[in-house]
Design an enzyme around this catalytic site. Sequence first.
Site, mmCIF file in Angstrom:
data_model
loop_
_atom_site.group_PDB
_atom_site.id
_atom_site.type_symbol
_atom_site.label_atom_id
_atom_site.label_comp_id
_atom_site.label_asym_id
_atom_site.label_seq_id
_atom_site.Cartn_x
_atom_site.Cartn_y
_atom_site.Cartn_z
ATOM 1 N N TYR A 37 0.825 -1.214 0.000
ATOM 2 C CA TYR A 37 0.000 0.000 0.000
ATOM 3 C C TYR A 37 0.859 1.263 0.000
ATOM 4 O O TYR A 37 0.333 2.364 -0.201
ATOM 5 C CB TYR A 37 -0.908 0.050 1.242
ATOM 6 C CG TYR A 37 -1.917 -1.060 1.372
ATOM 7 C CD1 TYR A 37 -2.133 -1.994 0.344
ATOM 8 C CD2 TYR A 37 -2.666 -1.197 2.535
ATOM 9 C CE1 TYR A 37 -3.055 -3.016 0.496
ATOM 10 C CE2 TYR A 37 -3.597 -2.216 2.680
ATOM 11 C CZ TYR A 37 -3.780 -3.130 1.676
ATOM 12 O OH TYR A 37 -4.706 -4.133 1.833
ATOM 13 N N HIS A 95 0.311 -11.703 1.726
ATOM 14 C CA HIS A 95 -0.716 -10.893 1.072
ATOM 15 C C HIS A 95 -1.458 -11.674 -0.018
ATOM 16 O O HIS A 95 -2.686 -11.604 -0.116
ATOM 17 C CB HIS A 95 -0.083 -9.631 0.485
ATOM 18 C CG HIS A 95 -1.048 -8.515 0.272
ATOM 19 N ND1 HIS A 95 -0.668 -7.210 0.118
ATOM 20 C CD2 HIS A 95 -2.404 -8.502 0.192
ATOM 21 C CE1 HIS A 95 -1.734 -6.446 -0.048
ATOM 22 N NE2 HIS A 95 -2.801 -7.209 -0.012
#
Length: 263
Positions: A37, A95
Amino acid sequence: MPTFGLGTYQMDYDECVESVRTALRMGYRHIDTAEGYDNEDAVGDAVDEYGIGREDLFLATKIGPQNLDYDHVLTNADESLDRLGVEYVDLLYVHWPTGEYEATDTLEAFVELRQEGLVEEIGVSNFTVELLEEAIEVSEEPIFANQVEMHPLLPQTELRQFCAQDDVDVELVAYSPIARGDVADVDALRAVADKHDATPQQVSLAWLREKDVTAIPKATSEDHLRENWLSLGVELDDEDVEKIDAIEERRRLVDPDQAPWNQ
């Protein structure tokens, strides 16, 4: 793990700092980020500025698929801790089970991080039942959580049933829990919302809570942060849950070609 939190996907630095700081002021105590992110530093700065005790905050981040071999996991976890400005994270996720991911090699590094006290719990994200079974089998430490897209248009029934088994006991964490706002257009959710003087988004979050799923909706404005937070006061009855469970429409919003369910 607090059963409600804040997601920070696609927030730039200034937006993320303000959102996290506002959320903490409202009472949020679960913040979710990821190295992918590019805002772990913003999360860390907001937490530091707010001044909350580390033991009072549940902080989660993720290592991306390009950094999942053994050595990369160890290196990148250290880098995430540095950006966040903390000595440990409460939950570290794989992830995506793509790229460098190889169950034994990757999870061996995650286990080492947990045994060293740098990670309190091991998590995975976007794992199917089959991949989760494999991870549980090869990991020497428990798999604490699986973070997946989940909302009334993608109820993840098979995965929920698997995770709820006594010999599995994996927490589910829902990203995109209001389907990026699409729940507002679902008649059943609007009807339940009207009954409770709530919004369809709040009803979606309350429905997840009824399913024992932790929701981490992204929000940047103070109004949306508060709207999501107030969902904790929406109490659905059995009739409401049945009405929502009966929704037939299915919609997956996060669906890259390399996702495991597309292989």
